[in-house]
Design a protein around this motif. Structure first.
Motif, mmCIF file in Angstrom:
data_model
loop_
_atom_site.group_PDB
_atom_site.id
_atom_site.type_symbol
_atom_site.label_atom_id
_atom_site.label_comp_id
_atom_site.label_asym_id
_atom_site.label_seq_id
_atom_site.Cartn_x
_atom_site.Cartn_y
_atom_site.Cartn_z
ATOM 1 N N ALA A 201 5.179 -36.055 -30.692
ATOM 2 C CA ALA A 201 5.145 -37.510 -30.821
ATOM 3 C C ALA A 201 3.927 -38.102 -30.110
ATOM 4 C CB ALA A 201 6.429 -38.106 -30.247
ATOM 5 N N VAL A 202 3.411 -39.198 -30.685
ATOM 6 C CA VAL A 202 2.294 -39.937 -30.078
ATOM 7 C C VAL A 202 2.687 -41.408 -29.966
ATOM 8 C CG1 VAL A 202 0.553 -38.354 -30.975
ATOM 9 C CG2 VAL A 202 1.193 -40.369 -32.312
ATOM 10 N N PHE A 203 2.000 -42.120 -29.092
ATOM 11 C CA PHE A 203 2.221 -43.562 -28.987
ATOM 12 C C PHE A 203 1.661 -44.242 -30.237
ATOM 13 C CE2 PHE A 203 2.202 -42.250 -24.492
ATOM 14 C CZ PHE A 203 3.373 -42.853 -24.062
ATOM 15 N N GLU A 204 2.414 -45.170 -30.788
ATOM 16 C CA GLU A 204 2.010 -45.806 -32.043
ATOM 17 C C GLU A 204 1.335 -47.150 -31.846
ATOM 18 O OE1 GLU A 204 5.399 -45.971 -34.577
ATOM 19 O OE2 GLU A 204 5.578 -43.774 -34.752
ATOM 20 N N ARG A 205 1.439 -47.730 -30.679
ATOM 21 C CA ARG A 205 0.811 -49.030 -30.438
ATOM 22 C C ARG A 205 0.450 -49.156 -28.963
ATOM 23 N NH1 ARG A 205 6.115 -50.136 -31.878
ATOM 24 N NH2 ARG A 205 5.389 -50.778 -33.940
ATOM 25 N N GLY A 206 -0.301 -50.203 -28.660
ATOM 26 C CA GLY A 206 -0.704 -50.428 -27.281
ATOM 27 C C GLY A 206 -2.012 -49.727 -26.949
ATOM 28 N N THR A 207 -2.364 -49.758 -25.681
ATOM 29 C CA THR A 207 -3.631 -49.178 -25.245
ATOM 30 C C THR A 207 -3.654 -47.663 -25.376
ATOM 31 O OG1 THR A 207 -2.833 -49.124 -22.959
ATOM 32 C CG2 THR A 207 -4.077 -51.066 -23.646
ATOM 33 N N ARG A 208 -2.469 -47.035 -25.452
ATOM 34 C CA ARG A 208 -2.396 -45.574 -25.557
ATOM 35 C C ARG A 208 -2.105 -45.114 -26.984
ATOM 36 N NH1 ARG A 208 1.100 -42.705 -21.096
ATOM 37 N NH2 ARG A 208 -0.077 -40.964 -22.033
ATOM 38 N N ALA A 209 -2.310 -45.978 -27.960
ATOM 39 C CA ALA A 209 -2.044 -45.626 -29.351
ATOM 40 C C ALA A 209 -2.816 -44.365 -29.743
ATOM 41 C CB ALA A 209 -2.431 -46.782 -30.271
ATOM 42 N N GLY A 210 -2.102 -43.421 -30.348
ATOM 43 C CA GLY A 210 -2.719 -42.167 -30.777
ATOM 44 C C GLY A 210 -2.684 -41.074 -29.743
ATOM 45 N N GLN A 211 -2.370 -41.418 -28.505
ATOM 46 C CA GLN A 211 -2.286 -40.410 -27.452
ATOM 47 C C GLN A 211 -0.891 -39.779 -27.458
ATOM 48 O OE1 GLN A 211 -3.494 -41.786 -23.575
ATOM 49 N NE2 GLN A 211 -5.240 -42.946 -24.372
ATOM 50 N N PRO A 212 -0.800 -38.487 -27.156
ATOM 51 C CA PRO A 212 0.517 -37.830 -27.161
ATOM 52 C C PRO A 212 1.406 -38.362 -26.050
ATOM 53 C CG PRO A 212 -1.155 -36.353 -26.272
ATOM 54 C CD PRO A 212 -1.887 -37.550 -26.811
ATOM 55 N N VAL A 213 2.690 -38.459 -26.334
ATOM 56 C CA VAL A 213 3.650 -38.906 -25.321
ATOM 57 C C VAL A 213 3.667 -37.922 -24.156
ATOM 58 C CG1 VAL A 213 6.085 -39.383 -24.865
ATOM 59 C CG2 VAL A 213 5.061 -40.080 -27.045
ATOM 60 N N VAL A 214 3.594 -36.628 -24.473
ATOM 61 C CA VAL A 214 3.448 -35.588 -23.445
ATOM 62 C C VAL A 214 1.999 -35.138 -23.476
ATOM 63 C CG1 VAL A 214 4.171 -33.300 -22.680
ATOM 64 C CG2 VAL A 214 5.845 -34.857 -23.710
#
Length: 373
Positions: A201-214
């Motif tokens: 899973a990755v972040f879908e919005r915000g400043t971390r969009a596209g970055q992996p949750v882990v």
């Protein structure tokens, strides 16, 4: 020409054992059975809860790693025939000393960490020295240090900072060369690739969009794996490992056969203190602060993990791999009950049932080994 039989199988002094009986006396058996049972339970009742996605796996892996770090030291010390009930207080004390040295006194964080390690290992050696020289049970000696270290962990920050929590470690550790070894992460690039490929899973919005949750494996987990591997090698592949078993199995017989029992036991107390300090350092680097109540009851959790993993309370028998499995069971159950929607207070009940089962199994194993009835 002699016709004496050469087949050792006919020697009455050699007692044959079935493969099943051989498997029963493996120290890791209880841990292996418990691990399979626990994972089967949560796969059936919490599979769709998120427990087995990347973030869920990381959650229980971190908790299990915490138990593993202190279980390695507790396991080797228990095999050597001793206990250390000051582990939890050592964690709180070590974290507080790092904060006082690094934040309050303004030392470089690397120096604060190294001095704290030296101090904690020295206290571990003192524990062992007192036990050896006085002949007192290690239970009593380390119980005294449980109160002494916890008292200092509360008293020192109150006197110096007039509070029991000291923050600011993240700022103090900025650019430090040693801090990332305890508070950093590895394989960030691999996790980013897995996120881009849709595997995690990755972040879908915000400043971390596209970055992996882990976004990497915490150094806490790396330390746990390294300590388990090194502890297993020490115990099973070296002469010192044989000495540990001998010191815990029969102290006088070990001494009579040339085993340096005193040195072995003091070394194991020092190792236990080292493991507690590793735990504390990883913890303060993760949270950026130290609290006087950190490590509460961890000494009992470490012993429980070791017992679940197959070690005997009487010493002379056990396995680092078994202790690691016991710690894994501990972490998975603690987090798994939350994912399964079970009342969190039942964790202690579940843990007590596992502990009781492990002790009964270990008693049966001891009777197999010793031939007791």
């Amino acid at each position: 020409m002699s016709n004496a039989p050469t087949d050792t199988a006919t020697d009455e002094r050699i007692k044959s054992r079935s493969r099943f009986r051989e498997a029963l006396i493996r120290p890791e058996l209880g841990g292996m059975v418990g691990t399979v049972a626990v994972f089967t339970f949560f796969l059936l009742f919490a599979f769709d809860s998120g427990m087995f996605n990347s973030q869920g796996i990381m959650n229980w892996s971190v908790v299990s790693a915490q138990f593993m770090i202190i279980a390695v030291g507790a396991c080797l010390l228990m095999i050597a025939g001793e206990f250390d009930l000051s582990v939890g207080s050592m964690i709180g004390f070590a974290g507080m000393m790092i904060a006082i040295f690094g934040v309050t006194l303004g030392w470089p964080v690397w120096m604060a960490i190294l001095v704290t390690f030296a101090l904690c290992i020295s206290i571990g050696a003192l524990n062992g020295f007192i036990v050896i020289r006085t002949g007192l049970p290690s239970f009593i000696v380390t119980l005294a240090f449980l109160f002494i270290l916890r008292g200092f962990a509360i008293f020192l920050p109150q006197v110096i900072e007039r509070k029991t929590i000291i923050g600011g470690l993240n700022d103090a550790a900025e650019g430090d060369w040693l801090a990332p070894i305890f508070g950093g992460k590895i394989l960030g690039g691999l996790f980013q690739w897995m996120g881009d490929a849709g595997m995690i899973a990755v972040f879908e919005r915000g400043t971390r969009a596209g970055q992996p949750v882990v976004d990497g494996i915490p150094m806490l987990i790396v330390w746990a794996i390294v300590l388990v591997i090194l502890g297993h090698i020490l115990l099973t592949k070296t002469q010192f490992g044989n000495w540990i078993y001998a010191a815990g199995g029969d102290t006088e017989a070990a001494r009579n056969s040339g085993v340096p029992v005193n040195r072995v036991k003091i070394s194991m107390f020092m190792l236990t203190a080292f493991c507690a300090c590793v735990f504390a350092t990883c913890q303060v680097m993760e949270f950026g602060s130290a609290g006087a109540d950190r490590g509460l009851l961890k000494e009992f959790e470490a012993i429980i993990a070791v017992v679940i993993g197959g070690a005997l309370l009487t010493g002379g028998y056990g396995s680092v791999l078994g202790a690691a499995l016991g710690a894994l069971i501990f972490g998975v159950v603690q987090q798994g009950l939350f994912f399964a929607g079970v009342e969190s207070s039942l964790f202690r009940v579940f843990l007590g049932v596992i502990l009781l089962g492990a002790v009964i199994l270990n008693t049966y194993i001891r009777r197999i080994i010793t031939g007791e009835r």
